[in-house]
Each structure stands twice: as structure tokens, then as C-alpha cells.
Design an enzyme around this catalytic site. Structure first.
Site, mmCIF file in Angstrom:
data_model
loop_
_atom_site.group_PDB
_atom_site.id
_atom_site.type_symbol
_atom_site.label_atom_id
_atom_site.label_comp_id
_atom_site.label_asym_id
_atom_site.label_seq_id
_atom_site.Cartn_x
_atom_site.Cartn_y
_atom_site.Cartn_z
ATOM 1 N N LYS A 10 -10.188 6.532 20.015
ATOM 2 C CA LYS A 10 -10.180 5.388 19.100
ATOM 3 C C LYS A 10 -8.848 4.629 19.191
ATOM 4 O O LYS A 10 -7.781 5.242 19.155
ATOM 5 C CB LYS A 10 -10.444 5.857 17.665
ATOM 6 C CG LYS A 10 -10.593 4.703 16.679
ATOM 7 C CD LYS A 10 -11.269 5.146 15.390
ATOM 8 C CE LYS A 10 -11.358 4.027 14.380
ATOM 9 N NZ LYS A 10 -12.114 2.858 14.852
ATOM 10 N N GLY A 66 -20.276 -5.728 24.460
ATOM 11 C CA GLY A 66 -19.633 -4.410 24.590
ATOM 12 C C GLY A 66 -20.657 -3.383 25.037
ATOM 13 O O GLY A 66 -20.599 -2.209 24.661
ATOM 14 N N CYS A 67 -21.594 -3.834 25.881
ATOM 15 C CA CYS A 67 -22.780 -3.008 26.223
ATOM 16 C C CYS A 67 -22.440 -1.725 26.967
ATOM 17 O O CYS A 67 -23.204 -0.765 26.903
ATOM 18 C CB CYS A 67 -23.791 -3.830 27.014
ATOM 19 S SG CYS A 67 -23.158 -4.393 28.612
ATOM 20 N N ALA A 119 -17.401 -2.779 8.718
ATOM 21 C CA ALA A 119 -16.593 -1.801 9.452
ATOM 22 C C ALA A 119 -17.350 -0.488 9.625
ATOM 23 O O ALA A 119 -16.930 0.364 10.403
ATOM 24 C CB ALA A 119 -15.285 -1.546 8.717
ATOM 25 N N ASP A 149 -19.815 -7.223 29.045
ATOM 26 C CA ASP A 149 -18.762 -6.195 29.081
ATOM 27 C C ASP A 149 -17.809 -6.488 30.231
ATOM 28 O O ASP A 149 -18.251 -6.922 31.305
ATOM 29 C CB ASP A 149 -19.364 -4.787 29.237
ATOM 30 C CG ASP A 149 -18.434 -3.728 28.680
ATOM 31 O OD1 ASP A 149 -17.303 -3.595 29.185
ATOM 32 O OD2 ASP A 149 -18.822 -3.039 27.725
ATOM 33 N N HIS A 180 -10.902 10.659 13.342
ATOM 34 C CA HIS A 180 -11.747 10.147 14.417
ATOM 35 C C HIS A 180 -11.326 10.735 15.765
ATOM 36 O O HIS A 180 -10.244 11.314 15.889
ATOM 37 C CB HIS A 180 -11.673 8.617 14.492
ATOM 38 C CG HIS A 180 -12.470 7.931 13.424
ATOM 39 N ND1 HIS A 180 -11.943 7.633 12.190
ATOM 40 C CD2 HIS A 180 -13.766 7.509 13.397
ATOM 41 C CE1 HIS A 180 -12.878 7.049 11.450
ATOM 42 N NE2 HIS A 180 -13.990 6.964 12.150
ATOM 43 N N HIS A 181 -12.176 10.504 16.755
ATOM 44 C CA HIS A 181 -11.983 10.966 18.133
ATOM 45 C C HIS A 181 -10.700 10.399 18.765
ATOM 46 O O HIS A 181 -10.179 9.368 18.330
ATOM 47 C CB HIS A 181 -13.193 10.559 18.982
ATOM 48 C CG HIS A 181 -13.520 9.095 18.856
ATOM 49 N ND1 HIS A 181 -13.030 8.153 19.718
ATOM 50 C CD2 HIS A 181 -14.261 8.406 17.940
ATOM 51 C CE1 HIS A 181 -13.460 6.950 19.366
ATOM 52 N NE2 HIS A 181 -14.210 7.074 18.271
HETATM 53 N N1 LIG Z 1 -18.843 -0.815 12.424
HETATM 54 C C1 LIG Z 1 -19.163 0.429 12.797
HETATM 55 O O1 LIG Z 1 -20.002 1.107 12.194
HETATM 56 C C2 LIG Z 1 -18.504 1.000 14.026
HETATM 57 C C3 LIG Z 1 -18.937 2.234 14.539
HETATM 58 C C4 LIG Z 1 -18.372 2.682 15.734
HETATM 59 C C5 LIG Z 1 -17.403 1.931 16.370
HETATM 60 N N2 LIG Z 1 -16.988 0.768 15.815
HETATM 61 C C6 LIG Z 1 -16.004 -0.091 16.465
HETATM 62 O O2 LIG Z 1 -16.655 -0.752 17.558
HETATM 63 C C7 LIG Z 1 -15.719 -0.967 18.613
HETATM 64 C C8 LIG Z 1 -16.254 -0.341 19.896
HETATM 65 O O3 LIG Z 1 -16.385 1.049 19.720
HETATM 66 P P1 LIG Z 1 -16.806 2.012 20.944
HETATM 67 O O4 LIG Z 1 -16.606 3.409 20.457
HETATM 68 O O5 LIG Z 1 -18.126 1.600 21.478
HETATM 69 O O6 LIG Z 1 -15.629 1.656 21.983
HETATM 70 P P2 LIG Z 1 -15.645 1.703 23.563
HETATM 71 O O7 LIG Z 1 -14.231 1.549 23.989
HETATM 72 O O8 LIG Z 1 -16.410 2.877 24.041
HETATM 73 O O9 LIG Z 1 -16.483 0.385 23.971
HETATM 74 C C9 LIG Z 1 -15.988 -0.916 23.921
HETATM 75 C C10 LIG Z 1 -16.573 -1.684 25.114
HETATM 76 O O10 LIG Z 1 -16.156 -3.046 24.996
HETATM 77 C C11 LIG Z 1 -15.762 -3.479 26.280
HETATM 78 N N3 LIG Z 1 -14.812 -4.577 26.169
HETATM 79 C C12 LIG Z 1 -13.463 -4.515 26.005
HETATM 80 N N4 LIG Z 1 -12.945 -5.743 25.991
HETATM 81 C C13 LIG Z 1 -13.970 -6.602 26.124
HETATM 82 C C14 LIG Z 1 -14.063 -8.012 26.204
HETATM 83 N N5 LIG Z 1 -12.955 -8.781 26.122
HETATM 84 N N6 LIG Z 1 -15.300 -8.572 26.349
HETATM 85 C C15 LIG Z 1 -16.400 -7.798 26.449
HETATM 86 N N7 LIG Z 1 -16.371 -6.449 26.422
HETATM 87 C C16 LIG Z 1 -15.170 -5.859 26.254
HETATM 88 C C17 LIG Z 1 -15.157 -2.256 26.961
HETATM 89 O O11 LIG Z 1 -15.169 -2.385 28.387
HETATM 90 C C18 LIG Z 1 -16.078 -1.160 26.455
HETATM 91 O O12 LIG Z 1 -17.157 -0.948 27.351
HETATM 92 C C19 LIG Z 1 -14.394 -0.382 18.122
HETATM 93 O O13 LIG Z 1 -13.642 -1.404 17.509
HETATM 94 C C20 LIG Z 1 -14.828 0.642 17.071
HETATM 95 O O14 LIG Z 1 -13.836 0.916 16.134
HETATM 96 C C21 LIG Z 1 -17.521 0.282 14.671
HETATM 97 O O1 LIG Z 2 -15.618 5.497 16.550
HETATM 98 C C1 LIG Z 2 -15.094 4.521 15.973
HETATM 99 O O2 LIG Z 2 -14.222 3.816 16.520
HETATM 100 C C2 LIG Z 2 -15.514 4.171 14.599
HETATM 101 N N1 LIG Z 2 -15.020 3.079 14.083
HETATM 102 C C3 LIG Z 2 -15.347 2.539 12.807
HETATM 103 C C4 LIG Z 2 -14.112 2.431 11.934
HETATM 104 O O3 LIG Z 2 -13.026 2.113 12.438
HETATM 105 O O4 LIG Z 2 -14.209 2.634 10.727
HETATM 106 C C5 LIG Z 2 -16.487 3.252 12.125
HETATM 107 C C6 LIG Z 2 -16.525 4.718 12.393
HETATM 108 C C7 LIG Z 2 -16.492 5.027 13.886
#
Ligand SMILES: NC(=O)c1ccc[n+]([C@@H]2O[C@H](COP(=O)([O-])OP(=O)(O)OC[C@H]3O[C@@H](n4cnc5c(N)ncnc54)[C@H](O)[C@@H]3O)[C@@H](O)[C@H]2O)c1
Ligand SMILES: O=C(O)C1=N[C@H](C(=O)O)CCC1
Length: 259
Positions: free
Chosen positions: A147, A8-9, A110, A34, A143-144
């Protein structure tokens, strides 16, 4: 140097971690994965992890629920530990993650921030005192607007942490609009708000008779998740098969600071 594959780079979190690791003395990104190619990176990027032929010590995943099966298959086949940060996973996918951890090291959380992981422990203590005294529990997360999943993985993890301390007696109520009735005693209400660029807010409300206690965590930048994910990746590289979470990383750091 610990060699990282960033899954997901080209997303928001993938780019936060790419920038943090540019300055890191202990870990570097050797490949990215990605489906989108709108960003130029300093490392090779593959459309699907199955195509990645670069050797690595650990994978950091912030991508999509759609990619989780391929990710786990790769991690098992190549024996590369994986830090799963993607949220919105189904029960079936969560079960697959647990199963995969029998064959390779998997850390899932999470929320990678120190604050939320400490809050989970505080909530267990609070629940054990306040619930017998008749307090109701509600969670509100914000959240934004980009999401995809709701409620947040963090809101569910906070509720799970409370429920663990209450012998799993509580059900989760996500929508009060469908039925005309009072809240049940044994439920945790979970509500999601989406808008603008809110990085992440979680409020846990213990509402009693004539008094309310609120625990609130606010994320001001995505860097807190990125730093936590990098710490987790450094912790997980080289670990034997097993299921890990952020409490293992935090305990590990506390032990290191003591010595
Ligand atoms: N655990 C945590 O602390 C935490 C924090 C922030 C976000 N998240 C979660 O992480 C995920 C990503 O968040 P984000 O804000 O970076 O989202 P984002 O949409 O900006 O980035 C996701 C990336 O994954 C890529 N992608 C989509 N499908 C794919 C596939 N099949 N194979 C490879 N790449 C693929 C997309 O093109 C995109 O570049 C979400 O599920 C979010 O809720 C978790
Ligand atoms: O930005 C997001 O998407 C986030 N996802 C995680 C969640 O679903 O809890 C962590 C917070 C940011």
C-alpha cells in the site's frame, strides 16, 4: 448491459473486478486503462484514459492519485459517470472531484464495503454519547506492505464521519513522536501499520476512565471492495451530475429490498 471502463485494470483491484464482472449478467468491462501491460485481458487496454475511444456508461477507478486529473477531464468531456475508489488524494484533488461533480455524476468512497459504511453511522452515535462523557478517540489501521498511502483513506473517512457528528471540533494527530506532550482533548489519533498481505483492518477505540469500547472491521478479501464498486457503478450509470457516496447506494438497495 452496463458498459464499464476499468481504470487501473491491471492492478490488484482492477483484476478482482475483471473477474467478478466475467460472471455478471448486468455489467461488463468494455475497455481498461493501465500504464502497466503485464496482464492479458479480454478487453482492449489503453495506457491513458485520454486515448480510450470506446463508448461506456460508467468508469470504475482503482488506479493512482497521479491519474485523477485526466480521469476527471475524460469523465466530464465524454459525460461518463465515474466511481472514484483511489485513495491518498490531496485536498486539492478532492476539491477537483467535487467541482467535476457539478458537471457529471461522481461517486467517491475510500471504502466500498458495506461493513465500513455502516460502521461510519454507528460511530456517529457512539461519539455523541461517549465524547461528552470524556472518552478519547484513537484509530489504528493495518494494511498490506504494497500500500502506497498512509493513513488509509478509510481511517480518514472514519475520523471525518466522527468529526461530522461533533461539529468538526477535532484535529487529527498522525505522529506522536515529535513532541514530548500529552494528547490534546480535541484530537483523534490515527496510526498506520503496514505488513505482509493484510487486506484491511480498522479499529476505532473510544478510551474512557476505566473502560474502553472498540469497534473493529476486518476485510478478509478484496472482493468486498470489488462487489461494492460494481454495485456503485450500476447505481451511478445514467445518474445526473452530482456528488454521491456509498450511503446513496446502500439506501437505494434498502429501498429496492422493501418493494
Ligand atoms: N475505495 C476502496 O474500497 C479501495 C479498496 C482497495 C484499494 N483502494 C485504493 O485503490 C487504489 C488501487 O489499489 P490496488 O490495490 O488495486 O493498487 P495496485 O497498485 O495493485 O493497482 C493500481 C493500478 O493502477 C495502475 N496505474 C498507476 N498509475 C496509473 C495511471 N497514471 N493511469 C492508469 N493506471 C495507472 C498501476 O499500473 C496498477 O496496475 C489505491 O489507491 C488503493 O488505496 C480503494
Ligand atoms: O488495499 C488498499 O489499498 C485499501 N485501500 C483503501 C483505503 O486506503 O482505505 C480501502 C481498504 C483497502
Amino acid at each position: 448491459m452496463i458498459r464499464v471502463i476499468m481504470h487501473g485494470c491491471n492492478g490488484k483491484m482492477g483484476q478482482v473486478i475483471s473477474n467478478l464482472l466475467k460472471e455478471d449478467q448486468e455489467a461488463e468491462i468494455v475497455a481498461g486503462v493501465d500504464v502497466s501491460d503485464h496482464i492479458q485481458n479480454e478487453y482492449p487496454v489503453f495506457k491513458n484514459i485520454a486515448e480510450c475511444d470506446i463508448e461506456a456508461d460508467v468508469i470504475i477507478d482503482f488506479a493512482s492519485v497521479k491519474a485523477i486529473e485526466d480521469l476527471l477531464n475524460y469523465s466530464i468531456e465524454k459525460q461518463v459517470p465515474v466511481v472514484v475508489c483511489t485513495t491518498g488524494l490531496t485536498e486539492e484533488q478532492l476539491a477537483k472531484i467535487k467541482k467535476a461533480s457539478e458537471e457529471v455524476a461522481v461517486l467517491r468512497s475510500a471504502n466500498m464495503s458495506l461493513g465500513i459504511n455502516m460502521l461510519m453511522k454507528l460511530l456517529q452515535t457512539a461519539a455523541q454519547v461517549l465524547v461528552p462523557a470524556g472518552f478519547d478517540i484513537e484509530i489504528v489501521e493495518k494494511h498490506h506492505k504494497l500500500k502506497l498511502d498512509a493513513p488509509s483513506g478509510t481511517a480518514i473517512a472514519l475520523a471525518d464521519s466522527i468529526n461530522d457528528s461533533l461539529d468538526q471540533r477535532y484535529d487529527y494527530q498522525y505522529d506522536r513522536s515529535r513532541e514530548l506532550k500529552r494528547r490534546e482533548k480535541n484530537e483523534i489519533g490515527i496510526q498506520a501499520v503496514r505488513g505482509g498481505t493484510i487486506v484491511g483492518e480498522h479499529e476505532v477505540i473510544f478510551a474512557g476512565i476505566d473502560e474502553v469500547i472498540e469497534f473493529k472491521h476486518t476485510a478478509y478479501t478484496k472482493a468486498i471492495f470489488g462487489k461494492g464498486a460494481i454495485q456503485a457503478a450500476k447505481f451511478l450509470a445514467g445518474k445526473p451530475a452530482g456528488f454521491y457516496d456509498m450511503s446513496h447506494v446502500i439506501e437505494g438497495n434498502v429501498q429496492l429490498n422493501k418493494t
